[in-house]
Write an enzyme that holds these catalytic residues in place. Structure first.
Site, PDB file in Angstrom:
ATOM      1  N   ARG A  38       0.910  -1.156   0.000  1.00  0.00           N
ATOM      2  CA  ARG A  38       0.000   0.000   0.000  1.00  0.00           C
ATOM      3  C   ARG A  38       0.941   1.196   0.000  1.00  0.00           C
ATOM      4  O   ARG A  38       1.551   1.502   1.012  1.00  0.00           O
ATOM      5  CB  ARG A  38      -0.879  -0.066   1.249  1.00  0.00           C
ATOM      6  CG  ARG A  38      -1.915   1.012   1.255  1.00  0.00           C
ATOM      7  CD  ARG A  38      -3.110   0.638   2.108  1.00  0.00           C
ATOM      8  NE  ARG A  38      -4.046  -0.126   1.298  1.00  0.00           N
ATOM      9  CZ  ARG A  38      -4.870  -1.039   1.788  1.00  0.00           C
ATOM     10  NH1 ARG A  38      -4.879  -1.309   3.070  1.00  0.00           N
ATOM     11  NH2 ARG A  38      -5.710  -1.673   1.006  1.00  0.00           N
ATOM     12  N   PRO A  39       1.110   1.858  -1.150  1.00  0.00           N
ATOM     13  CA  PRO A  39       2.260   2.726  -1.409  1.00  0.00           C
ATOM     14  C   PRO A  39       2.293   4.081  -0.690  1.00  0.00           C
ATOM     15  O   PRO A  39       2.258   5.135  -1.314  1.00  0.00           O
ATOM     16  CB  PRO A  39       2.201   2.916  -2.923  1.00  0.00           C
ATOM     17  CG  PRO A  39       0.743   2.834  -3.239  1.00  0.00           C
ATOM     18  CD  PRO A  39       0.202   1.792  -2.295  1.00  0.00           C
ATOM     19  N   CYS A  40       2.467   4.051   0.601  1.00  0.00           N
ATOM     20  CA  CYS A  40       2.592   5.300   1.352  1.00  0.00           C
ATOM     21  C   CYS A  40       3.903   6.018   1.023  1.00  0.00           C
ATOM     22  O   CYS A  40       4.020   7.223   1.267  1.00  0.00           O
ATOM     23  CB  CYS A  40       2.445   5.050   2.849  1.00  0.00           C
ATOM     24  SG  CYS A  40       3.552   3.814   3.511  1.00  0.00           S
ATOM     25  N   HIS A  41       4.867   5.302   0.435  1.00  0.00           N
ATOM     26  CA  HIS A  41       6.124   5.948   0.043  1.00  0.00           C
ATOM     27  C   HIS A  41       5.916   6.957  -1.083  1.00  0.00           C
ATOM     28  O   HIS A  41       6.769   7.801  -1.320  1.00  0.00           O
ATOM     29  CB  HIS A  41       7.174   4.895  -0.363  1.00  0.00           C
ATOM     30  CG  HIS A  41       6.762   4.018  -1.500  1.00  0.00           C
ATOM     31  ND1 HIS A  41       5.982   2.896  -1.314  1.00  0.00           N
ATOM     32  CD2 HIS A  41       7.000   4.109  -2.835  1.00  0.00           C
ATOM     33  CE1 HIS A  41       5.776   2.318  -2.493  1.00  0.00           C
ATOM     34  NE2 HIS A  41       6.375   3.041  -3.429  1.00  0.00           N
TER      35      HIS A  41
END
Length: 174
Positions: free
Chosen positions: A130-133
């Protein structure tokens, strides 16, 4: 009776990854060493590579630059607000970045809720998947990442995303 937690570890270019899943195979977390709020193996957890085969294959393809979207069952539990924020993360495309403010707008939160959005993003239990980056500061800075800014930079670089936006020039007096 408690629901069993399954776990598996795999190596990656950003360090060892710890994955957890429930009995249905849905991934419940992906943590890295030293992660703020990350998980560590607990007594009673069951080590089993079986539920993680697809995740390991997709992560390897992602790190090889061959996969841009994960197709895995995910189950992160949080407040309704956090779950809305996490769902919005899923819509940020590979190789792109967004801001905390843009996520707030996307979920219909007020401008003052940007701090709460940041807190929800920081509590994301499924790093990388889940691409919080892909969330950066409004000024283009690489603000916080639970896995560390070095990992955030490496992930964004891998995806070919802009690692920083130029700061706006100050207004010139007339």
């Amino acid at each position: 009776m408690t629901t069993p937690t399954y776990w598996y570890e795999t190596d990656s270019p950003v360090g060892r990854l710890l994955l957890t899943a429930g009995p249905d195979g849905a991934l419940t977390s992906l943590s890295v060493p030293g992660q703020k709020g990350g998980r560590s193996v607990q007594d009673g957890w069951l080590r089993d590579a079986g539920p993680f085969r697809a995740a390991a294959e997709q992560l390897a393809a992602y790190f090889a630059g061959e996969l841009t979207e994960f197709r895995l069952p995910l189950r992160a539990e949080g407040t309704a607000f956090r779950e809305r924020v996490w769902a919005a993360l899923d819509d940020v495309p590979y190789g792109a970045t967004t801001t905390y403010g843009e996520i707030a707008v996307r979920i219909g939160a007020s401008r003052p809720a940007v701090r709460a959005v940041g807190g929800a993003i920081g509590a994301n239990p499924l790093l990388i998947l889940r691409p919080c980056h892909r969330v950066i500061g409004a000024d283009g800075s690489l603000t916080g990442y639970a896995g560390g800014l070095e990992r955030k930079t490496r992930l964004l670089t891998l995806e070919g995303a802009p690692v920083s936006r130029p700061a706006p020039l100050p207004a010139t007096p007339r």
